[in-house]
Scaffold this active site. Structure first.
Site, PDB file in Angstrom:
ATOM      1  N   ASP A 342       0.847  -1.188   0.000  1.00 46.56           N
ATOM      2  CA  ASP A 342       0.000   0.000   0.000  1.00 46.56           C
ATOM      3  C   ASP A 342       0.891   1.248   0.000  1.00 46.56           C
ATOM      4  OD1 ASP A 342      -2.272   1.603   0.058  1.00 46.56           O
ATOM      5  OD2 ASP A 342      -3.253   0.416   1.610  1.00 46.56           O
ATOM      6  N   GLU A 532     -10.656   6.822   4.414  1.00 44.71           N
ATOM      7  CA  GLU A 532      -9.627   6.333   5.337  1.00 44.71           C
ATOM      8  C   GLU A 532      -9.645   7.069   6.671  1.00 44.71           C
ATOM      9  OE1 GLU A 532      -5.930   5.069   3.552  1.00 44.71           O
ATOM     10  OE2 GLU A 532      -6.718   5.497   1.557  1.00 44.71           O
TER      11      GLU A 532
END
Length: 661
Positions: A342, A532
């Site tokens: 990521d 997020e």
């Protein structure tokens, strides 16, 4: 969910690729890491003139083995490196200079011409640089097509996953994957960082809407989206398919509130859990994603796991977790695809950058998403191999996996964008599917006196902050990373849909206009966009999109704001009947006093570009069929609350959903 041992039933040809590549690497064992086998030149035989890796008549296994045998260490490490568009846009020759294996567009990272043609031209310009390298290995371009290719203005924007989970319709979800893939690949990218197969267990998490739901069985049933993205049995060399990514391995939806990274309260936090529960809730979706749906890539989570069996206090970041990545994922589960890190995730690991790189490579990560650090990553990994900190067999395994994906995508034969479907992007047919998905995702929580569907003879009075805001109804990951209330995309708001479907509609966002006699009030309330950690309850506030002007957005609380509560009270006290539509990425707290004023409540989730799908069920053009994919709590203090908990007492239980005809 009952415990099921994970089984390995991976595709045999890809395991063969890795074995053959290892043999090929052994044939070069007399070379130093920076030497290569010379490319055949001047031979009279046709096969000598065309290297085996360029011969489409050969198997992927043979082609990977041949190409790997020709590569220098620098070329191998280049393939393991993924830069961001912004790193190379001003100077595309960096793709060639660094020998990059991949480039991505992060959320909001778009070409100056944010159109399908602008995207395709951009990707092809980067590809031209990759093809000028010594071996001509094509570039893989990735993007977050998490609810359609929503970075691209004009793409079809579908409901986020939480809404798709509410549909309980795997066939529809597969079709959404097909359309997303077609629109993504026709505009250039061949790789989607989707779907999220996390099991969201705490709605305070800012990524709850990226989950299909709180039950692993529901998440597994929705993994048909992988078939849509890649094609059945991963036929992603088709120009209308892309490489899919199951994420985030593993436990991202299982983290404990208060353990989040930095000032996040839960995102990128720690899953404090015993091993069996971790298998049941975190690992369970990955077995079917690999065995049934043949997902081609997997992304580890930012989060950590801390096993309760040996006491809390020694968490391990997933990007460093060799036991789970190499042992469970690649070993026990038999995953033979590509593991992609990521965004800058390895930089959250303990130690120096040298240690972070070596630890993650040795844990089993194959390609590294290192925006702004691509050249540093290349130099660091090169030094790690030369010092022996990272063994060459690990490098060869990683590069073999990357090359296999590129051959399977057909990039060696067709590296440039196939634009045959470019005119289908955002087409009427695609938007019809999205509108149907919106309608099927709507969950009717309350319906006293058969308030819904709205009778055609009654006037309709519409209010609320989310009635006429397409940015709010699309949510995060739309044009920009965090999305935005001012992010306007082609489509219809809920108000647009009501006006198109009913002849007598009055709109006043704050309910200042008079309410007509005998009217049905529709108050559309809910959240503003986030993604997020900035969506964590109690987390930081975002304010850095251009449209924000440096002003921080409202805090995310899972509570209705005061203006929306006032609009509900005003409309419901004056209308003959009153409906509240909640546009949000998760349940919101509906206080008893507010509920007492309301006749009907609809969970609308984040419907995307087709707000008319919400109007379709409100007006009775389609029935309400959606079911809650997560438990709806009475208070924020009940979080985390999930089906099967002791003393389970929600406002609306998991699976709840009233139906209309």
């Amino acid at each position: 969910m009952p415990y099921h041992p994970l089984r390995s039933t991976s595709r045999p040809h890809r395991l063969g690729v890795l074995a053959a590549a290892a043999v090929a690497a052994m044939t070069c064992s007399m070379l130093t890491p920076t030497q290569s086998v010379a490319t055949p030149t001047g031979a009279s035989a046709e096969r000598s003139e065309v290297p085996d890796y360029q011969d489409p008549r050969l198997s992927t296994q043979e082609r990977v083995a041949d190409l790997l045998s020709r590569m220098t260490l620098a070329e191998k490490i280049g393939q393991m490196t993924q830069a961001e568009r912004g790193d190379v846009a001003a100077d595309p020759t960096k793709v060639k200079t660094w020998g990059l294996g991949s480039v991505l567009s992060g959320g909001g990272s778009v070409p100056e011409d944010n159109t399908p043609t602008g995207w395709a031209d951009m990707v092809d310009a980067f590809q031209a640089q990759a093809l000028q390298t010594r071996l001509g290995i094509p570039l893989l371009y990735g993007v977050d097509s998490v609810h359609g290719h929503a970075n691209l203005k004009g793409a079809t924007v579908f409901p986020h996953n939480i809404g798709l989970g509410a549909t309980r319709d795997p066939g529809l979800v597969r079709k959404i994957g097909e359309i997303t893939a077609e629109e993504t690949r026709a505009s250039g990218p061949q790789w989607s960082f989707a779907p999220c197969v996390c099991v969201a267990r705490d709605d305070r998490w800012g990524r709850t809407y990226e989950s299909f739901g709180e039950d692993p069985d529901l998440v597994i049933s929705m993994e048909t989206i992988i078939d849509g993205l890649q094609g059945r049995r991963a036929r992603y060399d088709d120009p209308s398919r892309v490489l899919a990514t199951a994420k985030h391995f593993a436990g991202d939806g299982l983290t404990t509130f208060g353990t989040g990274h930095g000032d996040y309260t839960i995102d990128q936090g720690i899953a404090e859990v015993d091993r069996q529960t971790f298998r049941q809730l975190a690992l369970a979706p990955y077995g079917p994603a690999i065995d049934r749906h043949h997902v081609g890539s997997i992304m580890p989570s930012f989060s950590s796991v801390d096993w309760t069996e040996d006491g809390l206090g020694n968490p391990i970041k997933m990007h460093a977790n060799r036991e789970l990545i190499s042992g469970v994922l690649k070993g026990e589960m038999g995953f033979d695809g590509l593991v992609i890190s990521d965004w800058l995730a390895i930089q959250q690991l303990p130690g120096t950058y040298d240690q972070q790189v070596a630890t993650s490579v040795n844990a089993g990560v194959d390609m590294f998403m290192e925006p702004a650090f691509a050249d540093k990553f290349i130099a660091t990994l090169t030094a790690a191999v030369e010092s022996g900190a990272v063994p060459m067999p690990r490098i060869d395994d990683a590069v073999s996996r990357i090359l296999t994906v590129k051959f399977d995508l057909g990039l060696f034969e067709n590296p440039y964008t196939d634009r045959r479907n470019i005119d289908e992007i955002g087409s009427e047919q695609h938007r019809k599917v999205a509108r149907r998905a919106v309608a099927q995702s709507q969950v009717l929580l309350k319906n006293e006196g058969r308030t819904l569907p709205i009778a055609t003879k009654r006037p309709v009075y519409v209010a609320g902050s989310n009635a006429d805001n397409i940015g709010n109804q699309a949510g995060g990951w739309t044009l920009t990373w965090q999305g935005g209330s001012k992010n306007v995309i082609p489509g219809d708001t809920i108000l647009d849909g009501l006006r198109d479907g009913h002849r007598d509609v009055t709109f006043s966002e704050t309910a200042l206009e008079p309410v007509p006699r005998n009217a049905v009030g529709v108050v559309v309330v809910g959240e503003t966009p986030y993604a997020e950690g900035f969506g964590d309850v109690g987390g930081p506030r975002w304010g850095w999109d251009p449209a924000d002007g440096g002003v921080q957005r409202p805090a995310q609380t899972m509570m209705l704001n005061e203006a929306d509560k006032a609009a509900v009270s005003t409309v419901c006290s004056r209308a003959a009947r009153c409906v509240v539509v909640v546009v949000s990425g998760r349940p919101m707290i509906l206080e008893p006093t507010l509920l007492a004023e309301v006749d009907a409540v609809v969970a609308s989730w984040l419907p995307g570009s087709e707000g008319a799908g919400v109007a379709d069920v409100l007006l009775g053009k389609r029935p309400f069929t959606g079911k809650l994919p997560v438990t709806w709590p009475r208070t924020i203090a009940q979080e985390p609350i999930n089906i099967g908990d002791a003393n389970y007492d929600p406002l609306y239980p998991y699976g709840w959903g009233l139906r209309t005809r």
